[in-house]
Design an enzyme around this catalytic site. Structure first.
Site, PDB file in Angstrom:
ATOM      1  N   GLU A 301       0.818  -1.218   0.000  1.00  0.00           N
ATOM      2  CA  GLU A 301       0.000   0.000   0.000  1.00  0.00           C
ATOM      3  C   GLU A 301       0.846   1.259   0.000  1.00  0.00           C
ATOM      4  O   GLU A 301       0.583   2.204   0.749  1.00  0.00           O
ATOM      5  CB  GLU A 301      -0.955  -0.009   1.206  1.00  0.00           C
ATOM      6  CG  GLU A 301      -1.953  -1.158   1.144  1.00  0.00           C
ATOM      7  CD  GLU A 301      -2.927  -1.202   2.323  1.00  0.00           C
ATOM      8  OE1 GLU A 301      -2.555  -0.782   3.417  1.00  0.00           O
ATOM      9  OE2 GLU A 301      -4.057  -1.680   2.125  1.00  0.00           O
ATOM     10  N   ASP A 374      -8.713  -8.884   4.263  1.00  0.00           N
ATOM     11  CA  ASP A 374      -8.459  -7.809   5.211  1.00  0.00           C
ATOM     12  C   ASP A 374      -9.503  -7.721   6.316  1.00  0.00           C
ATOM     13  O   ASP A 374     -10.323  -6.818   6.294  1.00  0.00           O
ATOM     14  CB  ASP A 374      -8.367  -6.470   4.460  1.00  0.00           C
ATOM     15  CG  ASP A 374      -7.709  -5.389   5.331  1.00  0.00           C
ATOM     16  OD1 ASP A 374      -7.108  -5.733   6.358  1.00  0.00           O
ATOM     17  OD2 ASP A 374      -7.796  -4.205   4.958  1.00  0.00           O
ATOM     18  N   GLU A 402     -12.697  -2.109  12.253  1.00  0.00           N
ATOM     19  CA  GLU A 402     -12.689  -1.422  10.958  1.00  0.00           C
ATOM     20  C   GLU A 402     -13.834  -1.896  10.057  1.00  0.00           C
ATOM     21  O   GLU A 402     -14.499  -1.080   9.416  1.00  0.00           O
ATOM     22  CB  GLU A 402     -11.343  -1.665  10.264  1.00  0.00           C
ATOM     23  CG  GLU A 402     -11.253  -1.067   8.877  1.00  0.00           C
ATOM     24  CD  GLU A 402      -9.890  -1.265   8.225  1.00  0.00           C
ATOM     25  OE1 GLU A 402      -8.979  -1.838   8.877  1.00  0.00           O
ATOM     26  OE2 GLU A 402      -9.722  -0.849   7.052  1.00  0.00           O
TER      27      GLU A 402
END
Lengths: 709, 709
Positions: A301, A374, A402
């Site tokens: 990333e 993820d 998240e």
């Protein structure tokens, strides 16, 4: 007597103005409200004897005093000459010398022994190290807080995993990436001179569940933390955490030699670079002799890494490992990598890392997220587990929610953690569970580790949602002993956090244990994944298709079309399935036998596909979304019934949050079904609630300041 | 009896585990620890009677119960039929009807009356409105918390200023501009469904000192707050604050019609723009019938405004005022403007605003910062005060310590506030104080207001530095009655926050009262100003000369050169002095008679200039910096002596912060003297501490994550 009564009445009323604000976590140590039990504990414990002096033994003494004085409602004497009915805490060595260790006591190599000396009623907490004694002391306090018997104890408890770490994704400006509980508790600006009381309470909470390390800063790292002024701040924190057996680690930015070392390269094979890291390691260890090591996110990333210089992850990790090795430090290298060019993000970590197996230094662990994508509400286990026999793999769980409702949804994560740990990799035949990979037993690694991405912030109750505390708690407990059941951990947490009242315990446990499957159902049932809003990851946005990278887009994952829905990862698709052992492949390869939970993870199936329930896929999808909503409704209902059993502050907080969760569950259901209906073109089954807005309405909603991004 | 004792012992020990965390502010309501006094209060107060029911009267009842039960250590009965020795709270109307109002009681038009009915020992709290009764209830509780007599009371108290507002510089992402206490307490993401307990406690704290309005968002405004979803959130907050007499206001972005209204212009004379604001006002008032109005920062530091369309501040303000006027709303238009092209920032606000006097609508106030530059440790009063007779001017003070040591320095600001309020503008001859401009009395304005830029954040103790609470408190108290002395306010705050122990009160009061002059001396003595680090404003950086605008640079303000130092604002310089009345000019015009405090504000004087002390300017500068350091040393010393008189948590916190303040004071002294010495070329006088680093060392320090920027 009257005067004493008056004084006490006085003091009682003082405490009335203290609301239950959640700050004390599960270490509330309120008095035992069962009088019989209270008297029995008081009989068993009349004094405390702590052998030896050290910062950690002082912490043992302080905690036993705080805990017992609170729980037993009386001042327990600290004595240097223990008679009977005394809590005795000391190392095996110290107690052997003073002849306080009962004959034949089996002190484990790691962990602690708590044993009753029946001859004199003493309760002995002993171990080889002071930190292990501290764990034993917290264990004893937990027994009392949860109203267990402490007569005739004989408890041997050893941790199954060596490194039990929190990972803070905290930036130096105190912003917490994926943080939903305020900002970072680390006030870098006022460190090293100002030591917030929270730092000590953080250490206590972690030690109470056996967490023994913390990575202070975000994996998307800033090299500034490695500069001299910041290392002074890190050292100040290390000094607070040390007595509680907690080592500090730092996320190290791979390009730090350029950014703060003023070198022209960060090439891991360059001599100047190697020397820079060696000197940096030396500088750190001079300030923090027990520094844990570096956590590194590289070539992921947008983060810098060895691949920028044509080197491998192993080259990068080994270079840092060599710098730390003289001081006993380790490198934790993250395997969370994926390439926007690839056809399936699922396969990337495996593809990049398995060829490196056996090429890492002995003081390197590779840290792998539990699933291949993820931290979704449900993922199959990462195929890396069991695929790198020569490398110790560390588990990375995400405590911060998240993808699990962020700061407002009640989701108890222990069932998620255990589902992964219990999964069988078949790497060495049946019963080669992920847990055995992680604890080092499957391949006989002496290094082992497990990490939880922290959900802690500076809000008064630490985790924003009160029930976030349960995930922090459960993580620590499972890291120590993953054989504990989700239910058992929930029970202890409720008893310590709320009350031992069976009504409270039973109801909250039901809420907690239902919550994880609920979030799977109202967000991503049947193996759907990663269909939330881009960037902030808040709320549903299955239509999103314009992220900077295709593998950040929901449409990349659900692949809904007129024919059906799901990601074909079988041989007819990306064949990601091949990364698993054959026995695992067989579980998932056939869309007719693959369990519903993972169906759309591995198959693109028709809307008409017949599910195990007998329903069509479309109807099952509708059913599951509704089930998720209904479960939250049931959770709300159960909570409402506790109104008179819980303090008003916490009752009302959770009540409001459950209402948000219910609203959000309906939102997810409506959005996802309306959107997928544009492909399936099938009607909503009768008897389900219908969406009250159009798809367009939902698509126009914007959340510019959703937190954590 | 024994059982009761046991129960109470139990409850007593529970409260032991509650540390003093500062959350309760000055509303701690701990029991009266003086037994004689306690018994006397109990005799005077045996019951509470609250006449009438409304959300505000309910708040009165709740607060009286909470406060009295805590302070008097006993459950005070709430009665519907008051006998004697009862606290009676009700409007004049209600008490007249029920014949509980003593004959001849003088109820003020605004504010409250507290009076003892000697016939039956009742204590009457009455007023024309429920909110004023609430202020009276808090006043009575304050009397008790500060151990005052409540026999034979006859107190009439009326506020001197109508609008007493906090200004939150809080962004929608919860970042607080110039915030040093965590992030915003407004959790916009979880509003309107989640109502944090803090919101109510914030309302209570404000009401307790008479604050009756709050601007929720930053003056550097984001138009999003005016969109429908955010107005729902604002309305939810308004609902919590309303019972406590607090109106909500919003900072309105002038270009909102473009950004969220999709118009092509924000020209205040454009019909569509005017209609847009009218419709927006209507939308707001439908949700929030008592909405306060808009605060506007326009054409200042890059913010949009009417001048972008060739219109004046009055055009802009009046357009908004017209939109709000049908609903009773007001516009607060900030005068904080300055132009980088001008030769003296000091003069800008006056130059732009005085020509507009008389051109504003009746529901417009112009909000002026206390000084002409920007919240420095000491400034002369803004020349606008007294220069706009036809316009109600509102005072803007800054509670958050942007230029006063930020989150780590103990600086009690009441002396600063009072110095400004007591300053004489001579606008209508002697005794035309700034206070009389602000309260409307000098020019007979019925609108009047005073604002404090909030120092509140989500840290557990609200203000980061515990003593920041004193500034919030003092602001409210002075807004209500600016004739209160700094000492009097400090005394009550200490008594409520710490203890009535005379040792504690006297020592802390000495610390507080010394602190403001200390910060002037160790940062910017003798009239120096604005010489701190650019951007974050943290620490000294007198050399800075490369900001995007010259008027953000320290060198612009101190103008040090080989000849001397200071900004010549007399006729031989920028003649900013001319903006004041002649009598004021005479105070400052001559460098030989100008008081030391303002010397370098108005004069560029030689390093050899002879000061009133007989010292040269250079030696006086050295002396003042050292005096600042020494005062902090004395503050530390005084604090140390309170070790056994204060709870350990708060003692230790303040101890650590004072150590930082002392270190910082030395830093300021060393940096400024080393730097100015490069011009003066004069030696440090003997007997002063010498800098322990070079100027270069200090110039190389960087603070990339200093908060609040």
């Amino acid at each position: 007597m009257k005067k004493a009564l008056l004084l006490l009445l006085t003091l009682f009323l003082v405490q009335l103005s203290h609301a239950e604000d959640g700050y004390r976590l599960w270490l509330r140590y309120n008095h035992i409200d069962n009088n019989k039990l209270l008297l029995s504990y008081r009989k068993t414990i009349t004094a405390i004897h702590v052998a030896g002096q050290s910062p950690t033994m002082d912490a043992v003494k302080k905690e036993l005093e705080l805990g017992l004085n609170g729980l037993l409602d009386t001042k327990i004497a600290v004595t240097s000459r223990p008679g009977g009915n005394t809590i005795i805490a000391g190392t095996r060595e110290a107690l052997t010398t003073s002849k306080l260790l009962p004959q034949g006591a089996q002190v484990p190599a790691d962990g602690f022994l708590i044993t009753t000396n029946v001859a004199n009623g003493n309760t002995i907490i002993t171990a080889n190290t002071a930190t292990d004694i501290l764990y034993g002391a917290f264990h004893l306090l937990r027994l009392i807080q949860t109203h267990q018997s402490i007569e005739n104890l004989h408890i041997i408890s050893s941790p199954r995993v060596k490194l039990r770490l929190l990972n803070h994704w905290d930036n130096l400006n105190r912003y917490v990436e994926r943080g939903y509980a305020g900002i970072s508790i680390w006030n870098w600006h006022t460190l090293p001179d100002y030591i917030d009381d929270r730092y000590t309470d953080y250490a206590r909470a972690n030690a109470s569940v056996g967490i023994n390390g913390t990575v202070l800063n975000n994996v998307n790292a800033n090299a500034t933390v490695l500069t001299a002024p910041y290392l002074q701040k890190v050292a100040a924190l290390a000094n607070v955490l040390r007595p509680y057996g907690i080592k500090v680690y730092l996320s190290a930015r791979f390009s730090a030699p350029i950014e703060i070392g003023h070198l022209k390269t960060a090439d891991p094979l360059n001599d100047s670079v190697r020397q820079w890291w060696q000197a940096k390691a030396k500088e750190i260890y001079q300030l923090i002799p027990d520094f844990g090591g570096f956590l590194v996110k590289a070539n992921s990333e947008g983060q810098p890494g060895p691949q920028s210089y044509g080197r491998s992850h192993a080259d990068g990790a080994n270079m840092m490992a060599d710098a730390l090795s003289p001081f006993g430090g380790i490198v934790i290298w993250r395997a969370f990598v994926y390439d926007p060019q690839a056809n399936d993000r699922f396969k990337q970590a495996y593809a990049e890392f398995t060829p490196l197996d056996g090429k890492f230094r002995k003081n390197v662990l590779v840290q792998v997220k539990n699933g291949p994508i993820d931290f979704q509400p449900r993922e199959p286990f990462s195929p890396l587990f069991g695929a790198m026999p020569r490398t110790p793999l560390m588990m990375e769980f995400q405590l911060t929610q998240e993808y699990l409702g962020q700061g407002t949804h009640l989701v108890y994560e222990a069932p998620l953690f255990k589902e992964v740990l219990n999964a069988d990799t078949y790497a060495k035949g049946p019963n080669s569970t992920v847990a055995k990979v992680i604890d080092g037993s499957l391949y006989d690694h002496s290094l082992s580790g497990i990490a939880g991405v922290s959900n802690i912030g500076n809000e008064r109750n630490w985790t924003g949602h009160l029930f976030g505390q349960a995930n922090w708690y459960a993580f620590g407990r499972l890291a120590w002993d993953y054989t504990l059941s989700s239910e058992q951990i929930a029970t202890e947490w409720i008893q310590q956090t709320f009350s031992n009242d069976p009504t409270v315990v039973v109801s909250i446990k039901q809420i907690m244990l239902a919550s994880r499957e609920a979030v799977v159902n109202y967000m991503t049932p049947l193996g759907l994944h990663h269909i939330m809003g881009n960037g902030h990851h808040y709320g549903p946005a299955p239509w999103s298709n314009n992220a900077p990278r295709p593998d950040w887009d929901p449409v990349y994952y659900h692949k809904a079309d007129a024919k059906g829905i799901g990601f074909d990862r079988t041989a007819s698709g990306t064949n990601a399935l091949q990364q698993y052992q054959t026995a695992v492949q067989q579980l998932y390869a056939d869309s007719n036998t693959c369990s519903d939970q993972y169906l759309l993870w591995f198959h693109h199936v028709s809307w008409q596909h017949k599910m195990h329930s007998g329903r069509t896929l479309w109807n099952e999808l509708c059913h599951k979304y509704q089930e998720g909503v209904d479960t939250v409704g049931a959770m709300q209902h159960k909570w409402e019934q506790l109104k008179n059993n819980i303090d008003p502050e916490r009752f009302h907080q959770v009540q409001m949050l459950l209402a948000i969760q219910h609203k959000d569950a309906i939102w997810w259901r409506n959005v996802c079904l309306l959107y997928f209906q544009t492909f399936s073109q099938m009607p909503f089954p009768a008897n389900y609630e219908k969406p009250d807005h159009t798809l367009e309405y939902y698509q126009q909603q914007r959340f510019p300041y959703a937190p954590g991004n």
